[in-house]
Design an enzyme around this catalytic site. Structure first.
Site, PDB file in Angstrom:
ATOM      1  CB  CYS A  32     -79.424  39.296  -4.439  1.00 11.69           C
ATOM      2  SG  CYS A  32     -80.702  39.189  -5.712  1.00 11.69           S
TER       3      CYS A  32
ATOM      4  CG  HIS B 188     -82.419  42.153  -1.873  1.00 12.26           C
ATOM      5  ND1 HIS B 188     -82.794  41.401  -0.788  1.00 12.26           N
ATOM      6  CD2 HIS B 188     -81.891  41.271  -2.778  1.00 12.26           C
ATOM      7  CE1 HIS B 188     -82.522  40.127  -1.009  1.00 12.26           C
ATOM      8  NE2 HIS B 188     -81.971  40.016  -2.210  1.00 12.26           N
TER       9      HIS B 188
END
Length: 272
Positions: free
Chosen positions: A246, A229
């Site tokens: 992430c 992301h």
């Protein structure tokens, strides 16, 4: 007496050219030197020292300019990383000797009594080296710009998000062809990004983390709560920070385009 003296002169010509004249009592007195035609005067010793000292001191050569405005490359990145260490530069490193770098060098020079040229010469560089430590790879590429690793063999077939922890890059690949490459950031040692082969199972355009209460726009989940992301923190701080596991992307335009191309079920390979 005349004959005797003439004979004496002839004998002197054949021997050493020096005779002793007799005084009135027939005794020899002080030596008399007779210069013969064609003879040279005795040589005088030469002085080995120069006759006079140089009138001007030799001028030292000017410092060599190593980098200046308009130069690019890995060496410029290191210069910028070292200038960041002494708080003369806050942006980059970008690898481009731009106006900000020139002003930073000029400020550094002026503070230390060096000519304020804005160019990095040998004297300026040696002074900066003594004041700073050797920057690591991710100090030099703090804001990205590094080369991507070759793709992992598992990335060469199908539609794949091929993510290298070694070069900190993500390749979007289709049937072995690289479509897009972006710089990425991973989790810290306490929240590491998992490695292996996964697949995208959920996409969320305006996602917000319920665990950390932080925005995760353009999220593409591939392993539990871990996703690829966009990260505004990565965009601002570069590799000075880390994610919670992430795969962060700092180029918002690039991941916005990537989000439209990736489908659920596409493969994700996280490798070294």
């Amino acid at each position: 007496m005349g004959r005797w003296f003439a004979a004496l002169l002839a004998l002197a010509a054949l021997s050493a050219c020096t005779v002793r004249a007799a005084d009135g009592d027939g005794k020899q007195g002080s030596p008399v030197r007779i210069e013969l035609p064609g003879s040279s005067p005795p040589a005088t010793p030469k002085d080995d020292k120069p006759s006079s000292a140089p009138t001007e001191k030799e001028t030292e050569p000017a410092p060599q300019v190593l980098w200046s405005r308009g130069d690019t490359g890995r060496d410029v990145r290191e210069l910028q990383a070292r200038l960041r260490q002494v708080a003369w530069l806050f942006d980059g490193p970008t690898g481009s000797y731009d106006e900000l770098t020139e002003r930073a060098v000029e400020g550094f020079q002026g503070k230390r009594g060096l000519p304020k040229t804005g160019e990095t010469d040998t004297v300026t560089w040696q002074r900066l080296l003594r004041m700073t430590r050797e920057p690591g790879k991710w100090d030099v590429y703090l804001m990205g710009g590094q080369q991507a690793d070759a793709p992992d063999p598992r990335c060469l077939t199908g539609r794949v998000l091929c993510i290298s922890k070694s070069s900190r890059t993500l390749r979007w690949m289709i049937d072995g062809r690289t479509v897009t490459t972006v710089e990425v950031r991973f989790g810290s040692q306490y929240t590491p990004t998992r490695e292996g082969v996964f697949s995208v199972y959920w996409k969320s355009r305006h996602h917000v983390s319920t665990l950390y209460d932080s925005p995760m726009p353009y999220a593409m989940f591939f392993s539990g709560g871990q996703a690829v992301h966009y990260s505004s923190d990565f965009a601002a701080q570069g590799y000075a920070g880390a994610s919670h596991g992430c795969v962060n992307v700092r180029d918002e335009a690039a991941i916005a385009d990537l989000f439209t191309q990736v489908r659920n079920g596409d493969k994700v390979v996280v490798h070294w």
